[in-house]
Design a protein around this motif. Structure first.
Motif, short mmCIF file in Angstrom:
data_model
loop_
_atom_site.label_atom_id
_atom_site.label_comp_id
_atom_site.label_asym_id
_atom_site.label_seq_id
_atom_site.Cartn_x
_atom_site.Cartn_y
_atom_site.Cartn_z
N MET A 23 -12.31 -4.31 -2.57
CA MET A 23 -12.22 -4.33 -1.29
C MET A 23 -10.64 -4.07 -0.75
O MET A 23 -10.33 -3.59 0.27
CB MET A 23 -12.72 -5.55 -0.50
N SER A 24 -9.85 -4.49 -1.60
CA SER A 24 -8.65 -4.87 -1.16
C SER A 24 -7.54 -3.62 -2.01
O SER A 24 -6.39 -3.96 -1.73
CB SER A 24 -7.91 -6.07 -1.53
N ALA A 25 -7.90 -2.96 -2.59
CA ALA A 25 -7.10 -1.97 -3.49
C ALA A 25 -6.35 -1.22 -2.67
O ALA A 25 -4.90 -0.88 -2.99
CB ALA A 25 -8.01 -1.12 -4.17
N VAL A 26 -6.77 -0.69 -1.29
CA VAL A 26 -6.01 -0.01 -0.37
C VAL A 26 -4.92 -1.06 0.18
O VAL A 26 -3.61 -0.70 0.14
CB VAL A 26 -6.86 0.72 0.69
N ALA A 27 -5.48 -2.28 0.54
CA ALA A 27 -4.43 -3.19 1.37
C ALA A 27 -3.14 -3.55 0.38
O ALA A 27 -2.16 -3.83 0.80
CB ALA A 27 -5.25 -4.32 1.78
N VAL A 28 -3.64 -3.77 -0.82
CA VAL A 28 -2.79 -4.11 -1.87
C VAL A 28 -1.82 -3.22 -2.33
O VAL A 28 -0.56 -3.34 -2.60
CB VAL A 28 -3.49 -5.10 -3.01
N GLN A 29 -2.23 -1.99 -2.46
CA GLN A 29 -1.65 -0.99 -3.41
C GLN A 29 -1.02 -0.12 -2.47
O GLN A 29 -0.19 0.80 -2.78
CB GLN A 29 -2.38 -0.36 -4.38
N GLY A 30 -1.15 -0.13 -1.13
CA GLY A 30 -0.67 0.89 -0.15
C GLY A 30 -1.60 2.11 0.18
O GLY A 30 -2.66 2.21 -0.41
N GLY A 31 -1.30 2.42 1.36
CA GLY A 31 -2.13 3.44 1.84
C GLY A 31 -1.81 4.12 3.24
O GLY A 31 -0.82 3.53 3.80
N SER A 32 -2.54 4.73 3.91
CA SER A 32 -2.32 5.23 5.24
C SER A 32 -2.54 4.07 6.25
O SER A 32 -3.25 3.26 5.79
CB SER A 32 -3.09 6.29 5.67
N PHE A 33 -2.04 4.08 7.54
CA PHE A 33 -2.34 3.06 8.28
C PHE A 33 -3.58 2.98 8.53
O PHE A 33 -4.11 1.71 8.55
CB PHE A 33 -1.44 3.33 9.77
N GLU A 35 -6.27 3.56 6.62
CA GLU A 35 -6.92 3.11 5.82
C GLU A 35 -6.53 1.39 5.54
O GLU A 35 -7.60 0.46 5.19
CB GLU A 35 -6.49 3.53 4.21
N LEU A 36 -5.28 1.07 5.68
CA LEU A 36 -5.17 -0.28 5.88
C LEU A 36 -5.68 -1.01 6.92
O LEU A 36 -6.17 -2.25 6.61
CB LEU A 36 -3.55 -0.48 5.86
N LEU A 88 1.73 -12.24 6.89
CA LEU A 88 3.16 -11.66 7.31
C LEU A 88 3.47 -10.53 6.04
O LEU A 88 4.01 -9.29 6.58
CB LEU A 88 4.18 -12.57 7.20
N ARG A 89 3.32 -10.76 4.80
CA ARG A 89 3.70 -9.72 3.90
C ARG A 89 2.86 -8.49 4.05
O ARG A 89 3.43 -7.33 4.10
CB ARG A 89 3.08 -10.29 2.51
N HIS A 90 1.46 -8.57 4.35
CA HIS A 90 0.71 -7.19 4.81
C HIS A 90 0.97 -6.67 6.05
O HIS A 90 0.82 -5.60 6.50
CB HIS A 90 -0.62 -7.88 4.46
N ARG A 91 1.73 -7.53 7.14
CA ARG A 91 2.17 -6.95 8.40
C ARG A 91 3.15 -6.02 8.13
O ARG A 91 3.27 -4.93 8.60
CB ARG A 91 2.31 -8.05 9.39
N ASN A 92 3.97 -6.41 7.31
CA ASN A 92 4.95 -5.38 7.02
C ASN A 92 4.48 -4.02 6.31
O ASN A 92 5.17 -2.94 6.72
CB ASN A 92 6.00 -6.22 5.91
N ALA A 93 3.57 -4.16 5.58
CA ALA A 93 2.97 -3.02 4.75
C ALA A 93 2.38 -2.22 5.90
O ALA A 93 2.51 -0.92 5.94
CB ALA A 93 1.98 -3.54 3.93
N LEU A 94 1.79 -2.63 6.94
CA LEU A 94 0.82 -1.98 7.97
C LEU A 94 2.16 -1.31 8.85
O LEU A 94 2.07 -0.17 9.43
CB LEU A 94 0.26 -2.97 8.93
#
Length: 287
Positions: A23-33, A35-36, A88-94
């Protein structure tokens, strides 16, 4: 666990890691906005329509954002992240995936800018003595502890005390606290459930792997399926720890910092241990 005030720094076992990583591979490893965004929306079990209503946009616009047909504004990224309760960590990624600079800094606990935080942690830890208290990060690794928390390290093999020291591993490992808990089945079930929920909600593969490791521990002679039926005087599940010829009974509370805007700060938690009976309180008072 570290010395006082050191601020440095059942589901099938395989199924949780597989499901969380899947479920989280994209969110953890990166991807397009897109996909995230889709990954976080699905993790929160929110439809495009519901997310659109909360963000005051159409479900069609959410669909276009997820497929890449539309590009979000910086304000829209922040709004969607807030509605989905993204860490917050993943908000930065978004933000980065959408082409914007990250907003939330990530400072080390020992950084000069974190001096106020360190002072607060030191006061909380010291003020909680003679009872144990620890500070942990998002992966349940030990950040700091007071002197009373040394009881959790007694007789623990050196390999379990190598950095980073993981508090949940210490709690359930059969050569650590897991071998001293008199109500192991109850505590284990509670901790594994909490850890599983954290892994699923956060999408953090580290937590899923930790869950699977802890769930695989074996305890010869211990029936892990024994369920305690609460009695009329029970209000919570305590930790019942064998300490020599005594039994220490404690419960815990967990606190976090309010309104954090720093990644590190948002991931810190303070767990304090309290005596569950007069005998335990007396034992700590005289230790």
């Amino acid at each position: 666990m570290t010395p006082a005030h050191d601020l440095g720094g059942n589901r099938d076992a395989s199924s949780l890691t597989d499901s969380v990583h899947g479920m989280s591979a994209v969110a953890v490893q990166g991807g397009s906005f897109g996909e995230l965004l889709r990954s976080w929306r699905q993790r929160r079990r929110v439809s495009q329509l519901d997310l659109g209503i909360e963000a005051d946009v159409s479900a069609r616009h959410i669909s276009f954002l997820e497929t890449g047909r539309s590009r979000p504004s910086r304000e829209m990224v922040m709004k969607l992240a807030e509605e989905l309760d993204v860490p917050l960590r993943h908000r930065n990624a978004l933000l980065v995936a959408a082409g914007f600079a990250p907003v939330y800094p990530e400072r080390e606990v020992r950084a000069p800018e974190m001096s106020v935080v360190r002072q607060a942690l030191e006061k909380i830890l010291a003020g909680h003595e003679p009872y144990p208290a620890v500070v942990v990060d998002a992966a349940w690794n030990l950040v700091a502890a007071n002197a009373a928390a040394a009881m959790f390290m007694e007789g623990v093999p050196d390999e379990l005390l190598a950095e980073p020291v993981n508090v949940l591993r210490l709690s359930l490992h059969p050569k650590a606290m897991g071998g001293r808990l008199l109500n192991l089945a109850e505590v284990r079930a509670h901790l594994l459930y909490r850890l599983r929920r954290q892994a699923e909600v956060s999408g953090d593969g580290r937590l899923a792997e930790l869950h699977d490791e802890l769930a695989a521990y074996t305890y010869p002679g211990v029936d892990l399926n024994v369920a305690h039926v609460p009695g009329p005087g029970d209000i919570l599940v305590p930790l019942r720890i064998a300490a020599g010829d005594r039994v220490l009974s404690m419960f815990t509370t967990i606190a976090t910092f309010g309104t954090p805007v720093d990644v590190t700060l948002s991931e810190l938690a303070i767990e304090t241990f309290w005596p569950n009976d007069e005998e335990t309180a007396a034992a700590f008072a005289t230790s």
